[in-house]
Design a protein around this motif. Structure first.
Motif, PDB file in Angstrom:
ATOM      1  N   ASP A 586      40.316  38.441  59.335  1.00 17.62           N
ATOM      2  CA  ASP A 586      41.016  39.163  58.273  1.00 17.62           C
ATOM      3  C   ASP A 586      40.160  40.329  57.783  1.00 17.62           C
ATOM      4  OD1 ASP A 586      42.972  39.816  56.499  1.00 17.62           O
ATOM      5  OD2 ASP A 586      42.924  37.935  55.368  1.00 17.62           O
ATOM      6  N   ILE A 587      40.684  41.072  56.798  1.00 15.42           N
ATOM      7  CA  ILE A 587      39.975  42.221  56.233  1.00 15.42           C
ATOM      8  C   ILE A 587      38.720  41.755  55.500  1.00 15.42           C
ATOM      9  CG2 ILE A 587      40.140  44.134  54.587  1.00 15.42           C
ATOM     10  CD1 ILE A 587      43.126  44.207  55.102  1.00 15.42           C
ATOM     11  N   GLU A 588      37.659  42.506  55.660  1.00 14.40           N
ATOM     12  CA  GLU A 588      36.404  42.268  54.956  1.00 14.40           C
ATOM     13  C   GLU A 588      36.426  43.078  53.657  1.00 14.40           C
ATOM     14  OE1 GLU A 588      32.531  41.953  57.333  1.00 14.40           O
ATOM     15  OE2 GLU A 588      32.436  43.937  56.445  1.00 14.40           O
ATOM     16  N   ARG A 589      36.216  42.415  52.518  1.00 12.87           N
ATOM     17  CA  ARG A 589      36.268  43.097  51.225  1.00 12.87           C
ATOM     18  C   ARG A 589      34.967  42.881  50.462  1.00 12.87           C
ATOM     19  NH1 ARG A 589      41.614  41.198  51.770  1.00 12.87           N
ATOM     20  NH2 ARG A 589      43.184  42.867  51.629  1.00 12.87           N
ATOM     21  N   GLY A 590      34.527  43.926  49.772  1.00 13.01           N
ATOM     22  CA  GLY A 590      33.296  43.851  49.006  1.00 13.01           C
ATOM     23  C   GLY A 590      33.490  44.332  47.581  1.00 13.01           C
ATOM     24  N   TYR A 591      32.734  43.732  46.657  1.00  9.92           N
ATOM     25  CA  TYR A 591      32.741  44.121  45.250  1.00  9.92           C
ATOM     26  C   TYR A 591      31.289  44.401  44.870  1.00  9.92           C
ATOM     27  CZ  TYR A 591      37.324  41.962  45.668  1.00  9.92           C
ATOM     28  OH  TYR A 591      38.589  41.630  46.078  1.00  9.92           O
ATOM     29  N   TYR A 614      29.189  41.238  46.265  1.00 10.76           N
ATOM     30  CA  TYR A 614      29.832  40.008  46.734  1.00 10.76           C
ATOM     31  C   TYR A 614      30.884  40.391  47.768  1.00 10.76           C
ATOM     32  CZ  TYR A 614      33.224  36.182  46.749  1.00 10.76           C
ATOM     33  OH  TYR A 614      34.086  35.193  47.134  1.00 10.76           O
ATOM     34  N   TYR A 615      30.812  39.758  48.955  1.00  7.13           N
ATOM     35  CA  TYR A 615      31.725  40.065  50.040  1.00  7.13           C
ATOM     36  C   TYR A 615      32.599  38.857  50.365  1.00  7.13           C
ATOM     37  CZ  TYR A 615      28.963  44.245  50.791  1.00  7.13           C
ATOM     38  OH  TYR A 615      28.326  45.441  50.616  1.00  7.13           O
ATOM     39  N   GLN A 616      33.887  39.111  50.423  1.00  2.96           N
ATOM     40  CA  GLN A 616      34.833  38.099  50.871  1.00  2.96           C
ATOM     41  C   GLN A 616      35.114  38.302  52.355  1.00  2.96           C
ATOM     42  OE1 GLN A 616      38.174  38.809  48.196  1.00  2.96           O
ATOM     43  NE2 GLN A 616      37.692  36.979  47.021  1.00  2.96           N
ATOM     44  N   GLN A 617      35.068  37.215  53.112  1.00  4.34           N
ATOM     45  CA  GLN A 617      35.384  37.246  54.541  1.00  4.34           C
ATOM     46  C   GLN A 617      34.459  38.206  55.296  1.00  4.34           C
ATOM     47  OE1 GLN A 617      37.728  35.145  55.810  1.00  4.34           O
ATOM     48  NE2 GLN A 617      38.056  34.370  53.762  1.00  4.34           N
ATOM     49  N   TYR A 618      33.155  38.099  55.020  1.00 10.82           N
ATOM     50  CA  TYR A 618      32.157  38.928  55.718  1.00 10.82           C
ATOM     51  C   TYR A 618      32.102  38.499  57.186  1.00 10.82           C
ATOM     52  CZ  TYR A 618      27.738  41.410  56.479  1.00 10.82           C
ATOM     53  OH  TYR A 618      26.758  42.255  56.929  1.00 10.82           O
ATOM     54  N   ILE A 619      32.219  39.465  58.099  1.00 13.67           N
ATOM     55  CA  ILE A 619      32.304  39.180  59.535  1.00 13.67           C
ATOM     56  C   ILE A 619      30.911  39.252  60.159  1.00 13.67           C
ATOM     57  CG2 ILE A 619      33.334  39.882  61.730  1.00 13.67           C
ATOM     58  CD1 ILE A 619      35.587  41.196  60.103  1.00 13.67           C
TER      59      ILE A 619
END
Length: 794
Positions: A586-591, A614-619
């Motif tokens: 999925d898409i990698e998202r960062g805050y 903070y990264y969600q779904q870091y590949i």
């Protein structure tokens, strides 16, 4: 002896930090540039000379620029294509914060001045994020043979390399498709997903570079998750004429010769330029006599790595037309590289294959042949107080990895060439940006980006299939100058992306006879993936006091999974393993949050940046614990996703001591954490401290020598023990460098001479993020670098 040098190094760091207090504030010059009709002048170049401090006036004609106090005979110079230049002695300016400068229409150009056209994206980003700008002089002074290597001395920037001719940048521990290279307005696309794939940029063909550290997805798109390296457009000459220069350099470690000739010219409103670069280097040496492959210790004969030689030929041409309201240029560039890969790094090495027989410039198998062609059209339209930019580009990237089929478990007669893996990528890019001034101090930027990629493969090896990709994005960004102390910014973005992956059937070979069996295995199926994303960012820029500034940025960045992460399924010899993609990624998202504090006074320039993300779904690639069923495949690694944390800091200080001594210090530290495994992510650079001491107080009256300097630099890289599973720890290291340079007046021409010695003590040390770290190969040994820059015609 080494411990003594380390002690002196840290004593120097301590001495530097004790000097930061009690300095006076700099002069801060601000005002407005107007024409004879009392109308503001946009994009006027304001510069303090002698020196490198410069800025560009805004659409309302305003500008702000600082200069250390107490310096005599400095001038404020203002130039613009349509007006006569203005030159004012700083000490004659009574009111520094309310300067009104009137420029008169150009009747004739009195002198040759170089000007930059600052693009709209840079003007927006610099309001809330740290941007480091380096010029050609910095790149030449830090020349290592690659563009990425020249940037490695910047805090927060590291280099992932393969030997000495292949290197790619790492910013705050991120690389590959998380670092976007914006080359003259166009996102450069190649096979940047590989650790053994270098950045295909001619190091001599770069005038100026802006390094943006941190999230930049809002303005630059998907791959700007970790940072942006923005290669500025070429300079124009403001006056008619031509300028030609030649630069030649030599490196002793690998007997490398580099020669580059550049040409810039102007005739009325027409501008043009060209550059030709040739580099050739031999096998390089390391302070080691053995390395480790698959648990076996193998020899390095005479400390020289067989088949690490290379050749490069690059060229570019540019032509354009510029006027008060329209600037349009067309540029074509070609990067061509042939580089050997250490014989012990691919396939099944044997000790007898590692003997080089004193042919140190031969390029044998395995090797890479890379070509990157780029055609770019940049257009800028000035529409009153507003501005429109349009960038169009086409890129052709071809990568060939050649090797003996037998090293991959295939009989040579079963294939028709030694091409193990060929990748041909064609990329079409279009960018549109429109900046408008809605009210006093309020600017808004509208933009759109579109990109289409077509990748085709060939060769007897398989790693990734043929695919098509398309992306487009729209963004809206606002900047409010509330008052001279406060600047606010915010924006929002929408993106859509699609990958079309084609099926690949790979022939099977008998392991006993190495002949094809007539059967096929599906390595990658047909599938399509679509993605869309909304993101935003906001920031503030606050001038605490003259000379003290703080920037805070809050960003939501993103990255679409790449085709390699979705569909790869083969042996990646560059990483010594079988790599498999996951079509469900999925898409990698960062805050992210960035805070930067900068201080500038009479003698001290100081900048401290801290970040948390903070990264969600870091590949990332993770070991599966299983062995590959492919010949020489090693272990099987799979792309997967987990949440992760990143944090770190960078410090940069520049202090001018008495007696023409200057101390520079750069500190960088980054760490991360995989929230599922509670372990660090792989390939995280180690913390480091860099200290340089430079003396430039030579005064040779009536001599042909001028602007002479000598320097010594020391870098302490700390142990990297925070590693992922199956990743080696890397011990600390201490490296000492030294050098000198000067200008030489010969026959009415001013030559620039430089001489550096890197790794003075020939120390054996490892780069934790180097590909060759996997086989216990240390970095390059002692290296003498000599260069001479000659103006052929002025």
């Amino acid at each position: 002896m080494l411990h003594l040098y380390r002690l002196l190094f840290f004593a120097g760091c301590l001495f530097t930090t004790t000097l930061v207090a009690g300095q006076g504030h700099p002069w801060v010059f601000s005002g407005v540039i107007k024409n004879q009709d009392n109308q503001p002048i946009d994009a006027a170049a304001i510069k303090i000379t002698p020196g490198s401090r410069h800025t560009v006036s805004n659409q309302d004609g305003t500008f702000m620029l600082s200069c250390p106090t107490g310096e005599k005979m400095k001038f404020l110079e203002v130039s613009h294509l349509a007006y006569q230049p203005v030159r004012i002695l700083l000490q004659d300016i009574e009111n520094h914060v309310n300067i009104i400068i009137t420029m008169h229409d150009a009747v004739q150009v009195l002198q040759t001045v170089e000007i930059y056209h600052q693009n709209l994206l840079t003007a927006m980003v610099q309001e809330s994020q740290p941007i480091q700008v380096v010029d050609r002089e910095f790149i030449e002074k830090n020349n290592t043979g690659t563009f990425s290597g020249a940037l490695a001395s910047l805090p927060g920037v590291s280099t992932m390399n393969v030997g000495v001719g292949i290197a790619k940048p790492v910013i705050r521990g991120m690389s590959f498709n998380r670092i976007l290279v914006n080359n003259r307005g166009i996102k450069q696309e190649g096979q940047q997903w590989g650790a053994d794939h270098g950045l295909e940029v001619d190091p001599f063909d770069v005038e100026s570079v802006e390094v943006i550290k941190g999230p930049a997805s809002l303005l630059y798109g998907s791959d700007g998750l970790g940072g942006v390296i923005n290669i500025r457009a070429d300079k124009f000459l403001e006056a008619d004429g031509d300028r030609i220069n030649w630069i030649s350099s030599y490196q002793s470690n690998n007997d490398a010769f580099s020669n580059s000739m550049g040409w810039q010219g102007r005739k009325n409103n027409w501008v043009y330029g060209a550059r030709l670069t040739h580099q050739a280097y031999g096998d390089y040496t390391v302070p080691a006599n053995e390395f480790t492959y698959a648990g076996f210790n193998l020899p390095i004969y005479e400390n020289r790595l067989k088949n690490t030689a290379g050749r490069e030929l690059h060229y570019s041409v540019m032509m354009g037309r510029t006027s008060e309201h329209v600037t349009s240029t067309v540029r074509f560039s070609a990067f061509n590289q042939e580089a050997g890969i250490f014989t012990g790094a691919i396939g099944l090495p044997r000790s007898y294959n590692l003997r080089h027989e004193n042919r140190h410039r031969d390029i044998d198998f395995p090797r890479q042949e890379n070509q990157h062609l780029m055609l770019v059209n940049n257009n800028t339209f000035t529409l009153g107080k507003n501005k429109l930019e349009i960038d169009l580009g086409i890129q052709w990237n071809q990568r060939k990895e050649l090797s003996f089929p037998g090293a991959h478990g295939i009989e040579a007669s079963a294939v028709n060439s030694n091409l193990a893996l060929g990748l041909r990528l064609t990329t079409y890019t279009a960018n549109v940006r429109y900046q408008a001034s809605w009210a006093h101090g309020h600017k808004v930027l509208f933009g759109g980006q579109a990109q289409y990629m077509d990748n085709e493969r060939e060769g007897f090896e398989f790693l990734l299939p043929d695919f098509y990709s398309a992306q487009f994005g729209l963004f809206n960004y606002h900047v409010w100058e509330v008052n001279p102390k406060w600047i606010l910014n915010a924006g929002i973005r929408y993106d859509h992306g699609q990958h079309t992956i084609q099926q690949h059937l790979q022939p099977l070979y008998d392991r006993a006879t190495l002949q094809p069996t007539g059967e096929f295995m599906e390595r990658t199926p047909d599938f399509d993936r679509e993605f869309e994303n909304f993101s935003g960012a906001a920031g503030v820029n606050y001038l605490l006091t003259p000379g003290n500034n703080i920037k805070v940025n809050f960003g939501n960045s993103f990255r679409f999974p790449s085709a390699i992460e979705l569909s790869s399924n083969g042996v990646h010899h560059g990483n010594f393993r079988h790599e498999a993609g996951d079509p469900s990624l999925d898409i990698e998202r960062g805050y992210q949050t960035d805070v930067t504090f900068s201080h500038e006074s009479k003698r001290l320039l100081f900048e401290l940046s801290a970040f948390y993300a903070y990264y969600q779904q870091y590949i990332y690639l993770a070991p599966t614990g299983r062995f590959s069923d492919l010949s020489s495949g090693g272990t099987l690694w799979q792309y997967r996703q987990d949440d992760a944390l990143f944090n770190g800091l960078e410090l940069m200080a520049n202090y001018q001591l008495p007696f023409d001594l200057k101390v520079e210090m750069a500190v960088e530290w980054v760490q991360n954490l995989n929230l599922r495994t509670d372990l660090p992510l792989p390939l995280t650079p180690a913390a480091s401290v860099l200290l340089n001491l430079e003396y430039s107080g030579f005064n040779w009256a009536h001599s042909i020598f001028s602007d002479a300097y000598i320097f010594t630099g020391a870098e302490q890289v700390f142990e990297q023990s925070r590693v992922d599973r199956n990743e080696r720890t890397t011990p600390d290291s201490f490296i000492l460098n030294a050098g000198m340079g000067c200008r030489i007046q010969v026959a009415g021409r001013q030559l620039q001479f430089r001489m550096n010695v890197n790794n003075v003590f020939n120390s054996s040390y490892f780069n934790h993020i180097s590909r060759y770290r996997l086989i216990n190969l240390p970095e390059q040994g002692r290296n003498l670098v000599v260069s001479l820059k000659v103006p052929v015609k002025l």
